[in-house]
Design an enzyme around this catalytic site. Structure first.
Site, PDB file in Angstrom:
ATOM      1  N   HIS A   1       0.851  -1.243   0.077  1.00  0.00           N
ATOM      2  CA  HIS A   1      -0.104   0.023  -0.083  1.00  0.00           C
ATOM      3  C   HIS A   1       0.998   1.244   0.136  1.00  0.00           C
ATOM      4  O   HIS A   1       0.327   2.343  -0.097  1.00  0.00           O
ATOM      5  CB  HIS A   1      -1.017  -0.004   1.138  1.00  0.00           C
TER       6      HIS A   1
ATOM      7  N   ASP B   1       0.014  -7.462   1.678  1.00  0.00           N
ATOM      8  CA  ASP B   1       0.358  -6.066   1.669  1.00  0.00           C
ATOM      9  C   ASP B   1       1.882  -5.932   1.910  1.00  0.00           C
ATOM     10  O   ASP B   1       2.519  -5.690   2.793  1.00  0.00           O
ATOM     11  CB  ASP B   1      -0.278  -5.358   2.805  1.00  0.00           C
TER      12      ASP B   1
ATOM     13  N   SER C   1       4.330   2.187   8.459  1.00  0.00           N
ATOM     14  CA  SER C   1       4.094   1.198   7.257  1.00  0.00           C
ATOM     15  C   SER C   1       5.088   0.630   6.501  1.00  0.00           C
ATOM     16  O   SER C   1       6.047   1.669   6.078  1.00  0.00           O
ATOM     17  CB  SER C   1       3.009   1.769   6.410  1.00  0.00           C
TER      18      SER C   1
HETATM   19  N1  ARG Z   1      -1.443   2.106   7.559  1.00  0.00           N
HETATM   20  C1  ARG Z   1      -0.297   2.757   8.123  1.00  0.00           C
HETATM   21  C2  ARG Z   1       0.689   3.427   7.421  1.00  0.00           C
HETATM   22  O1  ARG Z   1       0.723   3.729   6.145  1.00  0.00           O
HETATM   23  C3  ARG Z   1       0.462   1.941   9.337  1.00  0.00           C
HETATM   24  C4  ARG Z   1      -0.685   1.630  10.419  1.00  0.00           C
HETATM   25  C5  ARG Z   1      -0.253   1.043  11.562  1.00  0.00           C
HETATM   26  N2  ARG Z   1      -1.080   1.240  12.475  1.00  0.00           N
HETATM   27  C6  ARG Z   1      -1.006   0.475  13.651  1.00  0.00           C
HETATM   28  N3  ARG Z   1      -2.024   0.556  14.612  1.00  0.00           N
HETATM   29  N4  ARG Z   1      -0.197  -0.482  13.778  1.00  0.00           N
HETATM   30  O2  ARG Z   1       1.960   3.898   7.815  1.00  0.00           O
END
Ligand code: ARG
Length: 511
Positions: free
Chosen positions: A82, A128, A228
């Site tokens: 992503h 992902d 992420s």
């Molecule tokens: N989707 C988030 C990003 O793009 C990562 C989120 C992880 N969140 C969590 N509570 N572990 O950075």
């Protein structure tokens, strides 16, 4: 990485117990030296890389980290799919050997030549993960502050294991906007039984995801926005081995990639990681020479007249792979009085669409998703419409677009990529796009933060309109400003009126 004061205290205790490892500061000597840094959160993690935008062949410092990643070997980095879903390889760089975002002294900056994502990513939950391939001519130099971490073998057990997650992600999910730390933070977490993530419902798929976190009373260690793509490195659990003071000797495998979560540090919703031990994912990420994901070459366009009863075609999309598998979806939406897009829905699939009476008054676009062995990408045609009724006078062929209705149905993003003040004027460069298409406009709010003459109120905020040049790049130059500190907040809008999330930067104007 979330790191409230309570979290830090907890980390310190864990470190003393040897449950997590202490990583050397970037300035310390060779990896493996028996040297302990304060277990108060910051750490240099030798397999951690930063993904940063690449503009005009360069990267800015402090590094504008948009995601993390892990060194797999000298020419491959793993991150989350992503993080790079709508990006071309040429738009980003990998930076290894970074501890503080503001310190580029030991940084190894490398261009990305290819991106590979599992073809199933985007069609079913999970998968992902992405492999970024670096040029074989400029591999990373491994050793010292940069080291590879091996991917876990397939079907390796992970539940109950302790692991370390690291990143430059937000430290305060409650704060508005970004709270990215300068230094790399880490946290020790436990891989929970999948039942701990049941609150996510069908979004959590236990075979392909790990559920991990660490809660002690009121403090919960977790990854957060901006982490992420970063590593979940398994602690080797070898009681006779190194005691947590040696890096990377106390870690035996990369078991997960930071993927998603609801909020950050919420004990009911632990962090979700891509599970690299899942056999299909494992086979994909360990390919010695991963196939390159295709990239868009030419945008599709809609042929035909957007009137009820008429047939429309979606043609002209081309990709770097000459024979990808493609799937076309037709999307329609309403526009409200302000031009904002609402009520987006899928009207059909396949290369042609017969416009229905229910589409009258709506705007339409087609989205082409193309897939090869290295993953899939999407492109959207320019919008047509609003769709007219059958009884309306037949429009002239070719007259399909109301001027200004050129947009996509995706929310635009804005990134401030350059900022500089000289001779009391500031100039900002903003890259603003939606689904790969340039945003229609960018407005920049100028707000004075300091330097107002004693007792008097500062001049009111101003709104500046940025000028568009090629490829979604916008620039804005302020008038002559009084010395002081200013915050600039950029917001991109698509032609359809969809506004993106703000991006801001603070700058100092000197006398
Ligand atoms: N989707 C988030 C990003 O793009 C990562 C989120 C992880 N969140 C969590 N509570 N572990 O950075």
């Amino acid at each position: 990485m979330r790191s409230g004061r309570r979290v830090l205290r907890h980390l310190h205790r864990a470190a003393v117990a040897g449950a997590l490892l202490l990583l050397l500061p970037a300035t310390a000597g060779a990896v493996g030296a028996p040297r302990i840094v304060n277990a108060d959160g910051p750490a240099a993690v030798p397999w951690q890389v930063a993904l940063v935008p690449l503009r005009d062949g360069g990267v800015g410092v402090p590094f504008d980290v948009f995601c993390g990643g892990t060194v797999r070997d000298a020419t491959h980095v793993l991150t989350a799919a992503h993080c790079v879903a709508d990006d071309n390889a040429s738009s980003m760089a990998v930076v290894a050997g970074v501890y503080a975002r503001s310190d580029a002294s030991a940084a190894q900056v490398r261009a990305v030549t290819e991106i590979s994502t599992p073809p199933a990513f985007g069609t079913e939950p999970g998968h992902d993960v992405a492999i970024l391939t670096l040029s074989p001519l400029t591999p990373l130099t491994l050793g010292g502050t940069v080291a590879a971490l091996p991917v876990v073998p397939p079907d390796g057990a992970d539940v109950g294991r302790t692991a370390v997650v690291s990143g430059w992600g937000n430290t305060d999910p409650g704060a508005l906007g970004n709270t990215q730390p300068d230094t790399l933070l880490y946290g020790s977490v436990t891989v929970h039984d999948p039942a701990a993530c049941q609150a996510y419902g069908p979004a959590f798929v236990a075979s392909r995801m790990l559920c991990a976190g660490r809660t002690n009373g009121a403090s919960t260690v977790d990854a957060c926005q901006g982490d992420s793509g970063g590593p979940l490195a398994r602690y080797d659990d070898d009681p006779s081995g190194p005691d947590g003071t040696q890096v990377p000797a106390d870690f035996d495998a990369l078991i997960g990639v930071v993927s998603f979560g609801r909020g950050c540090g919420d004990p009911g919703f632990p962090g979700v990681y891509t599970r690299l031990a899942e056999p299909t994912i494992n086979a994909f990420v360990t390919q010695p020479a991963p196939p390159a994901r295709l990239e868009p070459l030419t945008t599709p366009s809609i042929t035909g007249i957007p009137a009820a009863g008429q047939a429309l075609g979606c043609t002209g999309a081309t990709w770097t792979d000459p024979a990808p598998q493609t799937v076309v979806r037709w999307l329609s939406a309403k526009t409200d009085a302000q031009g904002a897009i609402t009520d987006v829905r899928v009207d059909g699939t396949g290369p042609a669409l017969t416009v229905g009476d229910g589409d009258v008054g709506r705007i339409l676009t087609c989205e082409v998703r193309a897939t090869n062995a290295g993953g899939s990408r999407r492109m959207q045609a320019r919008l047509v419409g609003p769709v007219i009724a059958r009884s309306d006078p037949a429009p002239v062929r070719g007259q399909t677009l109301a001027p200004g209705n050129v947009t996509t149905l995706a929310r635009p993003t804005a990134r401030i990529t350059r900022r500089h003040c000289a001779a009391r004027r500031c100039r900002l460069t903003i890259v603003a796009k939606a689904a790969g298409v340039s945003a229609a406009s960018v407005t920049v709010a100028q707000h004075r933060l300091s330097g107002c003459p004693g007792g008097t109120a500062c001049r009111r905020d101003r709104v500046l309109h940025a000028t568009r040049s090629a490829g979604g790049v916008f620039t804005v130059t302020t008038g002559r400003l009084a010395p002081g500190r200013y915050r600039f907040t950029a917001v991109a809008s698509s032609a359809g009126g969809l506004r993106g999330a703000p991006a801001s930067a603070a700058l100092t104007v000197r006398r």
